[in-house]
Design a protein around this motif. Sequence first.
Motif, PDB file in Angstrom:
ATOM      1  N   LEU A   1      -0.562  49.445  35.991  1.00 29.49           N
ATOM      2  CA  LEU A   1       0.849  49.397  35.990  1.00 29.49           C
ATOM      3  C   LEU A   1       1.307  48.644  34.479  1.00 29.49           C
ATOM      4  CD1 LEU A   1       4.024  49.443  36.782  1.00 29.49           C
ATOM      5  CD2 LEU A   1       3.460  47.277  38.200  1.00 29.49           C
ATOM      6  N   ARG A   2       0.546  47.738  34.249  1.00 28.58           N
ATOM      7  CA  ARG A   2       0.596  47.067  32.885  1.00 28.58           C
ATOM      8  C   ARG A   2       0.523  48.092  31.698  1.00 28.58           C
ATOM      9  NH1 ARG A   2      -0.582  41.933  33.197  1.00 28.58           N
ATOM     10  NH2 ARG A   2      -2.573  42.571  34.339  1.00 28.58           N
ATOM     11  N   ARG A   3      -0.474  48.820  31.916  1.00 31.96           N
ATOM     12  CA  ARG A   3      -0.722  49.998  30.916  1.00 31.96           C
ATOM     13  C   ARG A   3       0.631  50.885  30.980  1.00 31.96           C
ATOM     14  NH1 ARG A   3      -4.615  54.150  33.112  1.00 31.96           N
ATOM     15  NH2 ARG A   3      -2.463  54.753  33.988  1.00 31.96           N
ATOM     16  N   ASP A   4       1.033  51.314  32.108  1.00 28.29           N
ATOM     17  CA  ASP A   4       2.118  52.280  32.061  1.00 28.29           C
ATOM     18  C   ASP A   4       3.389  51.677  31.631  1.00 28.29           C
ATOM     19  OD1 ASP A   4       0.333  54.333  32.889  1.00 28.29           O
ATOM     20  OD2 ASP A   4       0.774  54.159  35.190  1.00 28.29           O
ATOM     21  N   LEU A   5       3.498  50.496  32.014  1.00 27.39           N
ATOM     22  CA  LEU A   5       4.891  49.759  31.524  1.00 27.39           C
ATOM     23  C   LEU A   5       4.720  49.727  30.050  1.00 27.39           C
ATOM     24  CD1 LEU A   5       5.486  46.757  33.752  1.00 27.39           C
ATOM     25  CD2 LEU A   5       7.165  48.464  33.321  1.00 27.39           C
ATOM     26  N   LEU A   6       3.863  49.318  29.386  1.00 25.57           N
ATOM     27  CA  LEU A   6       3.673  49.147  27.904  1.00 25.57           C
ATOM     28  C   LEU A   6       3.742  50.699  27.134  1.00 25.57           C
ATOM     29  CD1 LEU A   6       0.946  46.651  27.592  1.00 25.57           C
ATOM     30  CD2 LEU A   6       3.212  46.258  27.032  1.00 25.57           C
ATOM     31  N   ALA A   7       3.672  51.726  28.105  1.00 25.99           N
ATOM     32  CA  ALA A   7       3.591  52.898  27.610  1.00 25.99           C
ATOM     33  C   ALA A   7       5.028  53.498  27.706  1.00 25.99           C
ATOM     34  CB  ALA A   7       2.594  53.947  28.344  1.00 25.99           C
ATOM     35  N   GLY A   8       5.952  52.720  28.331  1.00 23.31           N
ATOM     36  CA  GLY A   8       7.328  53.239  28.763  1.00 23.31           C
ATOM     37  C   GLY A   8       7.650  53.463  29.945  1.00 23.31           C
ATOM     38  N   GLN A   9       6.885  53.366  31.053  1.00 16.65           N
ATOM     39  CA  GLN A   9       7.604  53.814  32.114  1.00 16.65           C
ATOM     40  C   GLN A   9       8.288  52.842  32.770  1.00 16.65           C
ATOM     41  OE1 GLN A   9       8.029  55.367  34.963  1.00 16.65           O
ATOM     42  NE2 GLN A   9       6.048  56.270  35.165  1.00 16.65           N
ATOM     43  N   ARG A  10       9.455  53.411  33.213  1.00 19.90           N
ATOM     44  CA  ARG A  10      10.479  52.406  33.860  1.00 19.90           C
ATOM     45  C   ARG A  10      10.869  53.112  35.360  1.00 19.90           C
ATOM     46  NH1 ARG A  10       8.563  50.428  30.300  1.00 19.90           N
ATOM     47  NH2 ARG A  10       9.588  49.576  28.448  1.00 19.90           N
ATOM     48  N   LYS A  11      10.399  54.148  35.835  1.00 20.83           N
ATOM     49  CA  LYS A  11      11.045  54.735  37.148  1.00 20.83           C
ATOM     50  C   LYS A  11      10.095  54.055  38.291  1.00 20.83           C
ATOM     51  CE  LYS A  11      13.030  58.564  34.882  1.00 20.83           C
ATOM     52  NZ  LYS A  11      12.914  60.133  34.789  1.00 20.83           N
TER      53      LYS A  11
ATOM     54  N   PRO B   1      12.863  46.545  37.242  1.00 22.15           N
ATOM     55  CA  PRO B   1      12.067  46.113  38.433  1.00 22.15           C
ATOM     56  C   PRO B   1      10.460  46.251  38.543  1.00 22.15           C
ATOM     57  CG  PRO B   1      13.888  47.485  38.921  1.00 22.15           C
ATOM     58  CD  PRO B   1      13.752  47.748  37.699  1.00 22.15           C
ATOM     59  N   LEU B   2       9.873  47.255  37.704  1.00 24.54           N
ATOM     60  CA  LEU B   2       8.551  47.362  37.665  1.00 24.54           C
ATOM     61  C   LEU B   2       7.917  46.212  36.816  1.00 24.54           C
ATOM     62  CD1 LEU B   2       7.754  51.100  36.970  1.00 24.54           C
ATOM     63  CD2 LEU B   2       6.996  49.672  38.834  1.00 24.54           C
ATOM     64  N   ALA B   3       8.597  45.710  35.990  1.00 24.43           N
ATOM     65  CA  ALA B   3       7.981  44.475  35.226  1.00 24.43           C
ATOM     66  C   ALA B   3       7.929  43.235  36.312  1.00 24.43           C
ATOM     67  CB  ALA B   3       9.065  44.028  34.017  1.00 24.43           C
ATOM     68  N   GLY B   4       9.085  43.142  37.052  1.00 29.55           N
ATOM     69  CA  GLY B   4       9.074  41.922  38.111  1.00 29.55           C
ATOM     70  C   GLY B   4       7.791  42.290  39.014  1.00 29.55           C
ATOM     71  N   VAL B   5       7.472  43.624  39.414  1.00 33.22           N
ATOM     72  CA  VAL B   5       6.292  43.954  40.412  1.00 33.22           C
ATOM     73  C   VAL B   5       5.104  43.534  39.696  1.00 33.22           C
ATOM     74  CG1 VAL B   5       5.462  45.736  41.459  1.00 33.22           C
ATOM     75  CG2 VAL B   5       7.727  45.865  41.541  1.00 33.22           C
ATOM     76  N   LEU B   6       4.860  43.671  38.328  1.00 31.58           N
ATOM     77  CA  LEU B   6       4.066  43.431  37.537  1.00 31.58           C
ATOM     78  C   LEU B   6       3.656  42.012  37.529  1.00 31.58           C
ATOM     79  CD1 LEU B   6       1.227  44.115  35.931  1.00 31.58           C
ATOM     80  CD2 LEU B   6       2.936  43.994  33.955  1.00 31.58           C
ATOM     81  N   SER B   7       4.521  41.175  37.343  1.00 29.32           N
ATOM     82  CA  SER B   7       4.528  39.645  37.620  1.00 29.32           C
ATOM     83  C   SER B   7       4.112  39.373  38.960  1.00 29.32           C
ATOM     84  CB  SER B   7       5.692  38.805  37.053  1.00 29.32           C
ATOM     85  OG  SER B   7       6.096  39.111  35.984  1.00 29.32           O
ATOM     86  N   ALA B   8       4.602  40.015  39.895  1.00 26.90           N
ATOM     87  CA  ALA B   8       4.164  39.508  41.320  1.00 26.90           C
ATOM     88  C   ALA B   8       2.876  40.084  41.628  1.00 26.90           C
ATOM     89  CB  ALA B   8       5.168  40.536  42.256  1.00 26.90           C
ATOM     90  N   MET B   9       2.259  41.084  41.212  1.00 33.48           N
ATOM     91  CA  MET B   9       0.942  41.484  41.334  1.00 33.48           C
ATOM     92  C   MET B   9      -0.128  40.480  40.769  1.00 33.48           C
ATOM     93  SD  MET B   9       0.814  45.585  40.634  1.00 33.48           S
ATOM     94  CE  MET B   9       1.184  46.908  41.739  1.00 33.48           C
TER      95      MET B   9
END
Length: 202
Positions: free
Chosen positions: A152-162, A78-86
């Motif tokens: 968020l983009r940085r953290d997602l690319l670093a592996g954040q999923r929670k 879901p965080l990837a969807g949140v990034l797209s939304a942002m």
Amino acid sequence: MQIAGYPGVILAGGLARRMGGGDKGLMLLHGQSLIQQVITRLSPQVQHMAINANGDPARFAAFTLPVLPDLVPGFPGPLAGVLSAMDWAAGLGADAVVTVAADTPFFPDDLVARLQAAGGSAGFSLAATGAATAPDWHPTFGLWPTALRDTLRRDLLAGQRKVIGWALQNGARPALFGAQDDPFFNINTPEDLVAARLRDDL
């Protein structure tokens, strides 16, 4: 209640493994797709709407809404969807964006107003039920500041999923809702769909 300036995005990018795959949002409930049910409930609360989903966007053409794919590959959640939304909301000039889940059609009709009230000056809140000291989080329902999109983009690319962990680390507050009638009941399995068809609160 119309909340000027807040776009809303329906998160429909999951893989629906417990439902056997496919698009949960396109399943029918009371003769309408789940996404249409969500659109009907969300539209009075936001100024613009879009759908976050991957794959061929043509399958959502009937809804005449923008379809936003994940910006991070590999279905990271879901965080990837949140990034797209942002990113989409920032392009509209919005300071924040509301997200809701495509498989949760009973959410409150004052969701956005209460997310806004809980978000405070930071404009960042997630829906929750229960007590403030031990909330039961519903993190796909949130108000997300667009200023955090690069973080968020940085953290997602670093592996954040929670979702909850990331949100709390970045200042999210709980928007508390009553648990009566389970307003955030989500449809994950065929049995859940049967239970949803027995409800009369749409």
